[in-house]
Design a protein around this motif. Structure first.
Motif, PDB file in Angstrom:
ATOM      1  N   SER A  95       0.850  -1.166   0.000  1.00  0.00           N
ATOM      2  CA  SER A  95       0.000   0.000   0.000  1.00  0.00           C
ATOM      3  C   SER A  95       0.897   1.230   0.000  1.00  0.00           C
ATOM      4  O   SER A  95       2.114   1.116   0.118  1.00  0.00           O
ATOM      5  CB  SER A  95      -0.897  -0.021   1.238  1.00  0.00           C
ATOM      6  N   ASP A  96       0.302   2.363  -0.112  1.00  0.00           N
ATOM      7  CA  ASP A  96       1.037   3.614  -0.147  1.00  0.00           C
ATOM      8  C   ASP A  96       1.390   4.018   1.292  1.00  0.00           C
ATOM      9  O   ASP A  96       0.565   4.589   2.004  1.00  0.00           O
ATOM     10  CB  ASP A  96       0.183   4.683  -0.831  1.00  0.00           C
ATOM     11  N   ASN A  98       3.190   6.302   2.496  1.00  0.00           N
ATOM     12  CA  ASN A  98       3.105   7.733   2.797  1.00  0.00           C
ATOM     13  C   ASN A  98       1.684   8.145   3.150  1.00  0.00           C
ATOM     14  O   ASN A  98       1.462   8.912   4.086  1.00  0.00           O
ATOM     15  CB  ASN A  98       3.626   8.564   1.623  1.00  0.00           C
ATOM     16  N   ASN A  99       0.712   7.630   2.418  1.00  0.00           N
ATOM     17  CA  ASN A  99      -0.677   7.949   2.742  1.00  0.00           C
ATOM     18  C   ASN A  99      -1.121   7.279   4.032  1.00  0.00           C
ATOM     19  O   ASN A  99      -1.923   7.835   4.772  1.00  0.00           O
ATOM     20  CB  ASN A  99      -1.605   7.584   1.579  1.00  0.00           C
ATOM     21  N   TRP A 100      -0.599   6.089   4.315  1.00  0.00           N
ATOM     22  CA  TRP A 100      -0.926   5.447   5.590  1.00  0.00           C
ATOM     23  C   TRP A 100      -0.440   6.338   6.738  1.00  0.00           C
ATOM     24  O   TRP A 100      -1.127   6.507   7.743  1.00  0.00           O
ATOM     25  CB  TRP A 100      -0.278   4.073   5.687  1.00  0.00           C
ATOM     26  N   LYS A 102      -0.198   9.437   6.896  1.00  0.00           N
ATOM     27  CA  LYS A 102      -0.984  10.676   7.011  1.00  0.00           C
ATOM     28  C   LYS A 102      -2.367  10.466   7.614  1.00  0.00           C
ATOM     29  O   LYS A 102      -3.048  11.432   7.941  1.00  0.00           O
ATOM     30  CB  LYS A 102      -1.145  11.315   5.621  1.00  0.00           C
ATOM     31  N   GLN A 103      -2.782   9.207   7.754  1.00  0.00           N
ATOM     32  CA  GLN A 103      -4.113   8.927   8.302  1.00  0.00           C
ATOM     33  C   GLN A 103      -4.143   9.266   9.789  1.00  0.00           C
ATOM     34  O   GLN A 103      -3.103   9.325  10.450  1.00  0.00           O
ATOM     35  CB  GLN A 103      -4.487   7.466   8.056  1.00  0.00           C
ATOM     36  N   HIS A 107      -0.931   9.591  12.279  1.00  0.00           N
ATOM     37  CA  HIS A 107      -0.527  10.971  12.536  1.00  0.00           C
ATOM     38  C   HIS A 107      -0.721  11.379  13.989  1.00  0.00           C
ATOM     39  O   HIS A 107       0.071  12.151  14.529  1.00  0.00           O
ATOM     40  CB  HIS A 107      -1.315  11.904  11.608  1.00  0.00           C
TER      41      HIS A 107
END
Length: 175
Positions: A95-96, A98-100, A102-103, A107
């Protein structure tokens, strides 16, 4: 390693070693057991300001690093279990990251939740590796990020390297 990579790869890049002795596997198993305690000791009493520190401009925070290691080590665990139970090379989950990170949980969540995951998960991985027949260490799965087939012997090495790599990032952020 190029000079500008020293903060990105403070312990160097993963070696990609392919052959391991029984002693090297035993050392990795012990490292699996020891690493969660090192994470806990280094991060459990940090303030929110300390958890918000980064190790280089634009990098993840200490908090995000702890959650990232818990997330990705779970992926490794599932990949390893698939490699042991499927007849062919198992597809890798990816999975991405970086996006994980940011969740909301990556975070803002206190690091205690991910420290608990690491403790239990690393104990399970260590136990599993201690009880695998030597032939199973040659089973493999496809690692989508690295785009290569990874043997289970390489997988334990990769998990240990990954944990040490981000532990070094945390130390850089805190110093």
């Amino acid at each position: 390693m190029q000079p500008d990579e020293s903060r990105q790869f403070p312990i160097g890049r993963w070696s990609g070693q392919t052959d391991f002795t029984a002693d090297e596997i035993r050392v990795r198993i012990q490292q699996l057991r020891d690493l969660p305690g090192q994470y806990r000791q280094l991060t459990e009493s940090l303030s929110d300001d300390e958890l918000a520190r980064t190790y280089r401009p634009g990098s993840w925070t200490v908090r995000q690093l702890v959650h990232h290691v818990a997330d990705t080590h779970q992926w490794h665990y599932f990949r390893i279990k698939h490699a042991l139970t499927l007849p062919e090379i198992a597809p890798g989950m990816f999975s991405d990251v970086n996006n994980w990170a940011k969740q909301p949980d990556g975070h803002d969540l206190p690091v205690a939740a991910s420290l608990a995951i690491l403790e239990g998960l690393h104990e399970r991985l260590a136990y599993l590796y201690e009880h695998l027949p030597e032939a199973d260490l040659q089973r493999a799965y496809y690692h989508p990020f690295r785009q290569l087939n990874v043997s289970l012997a390489q997988a334990i090495d990769m998990v240990v390297w990954h944990a040490q790599h981000h532990l070094a990032h945390i130390r850089l952020a805190l110093n």
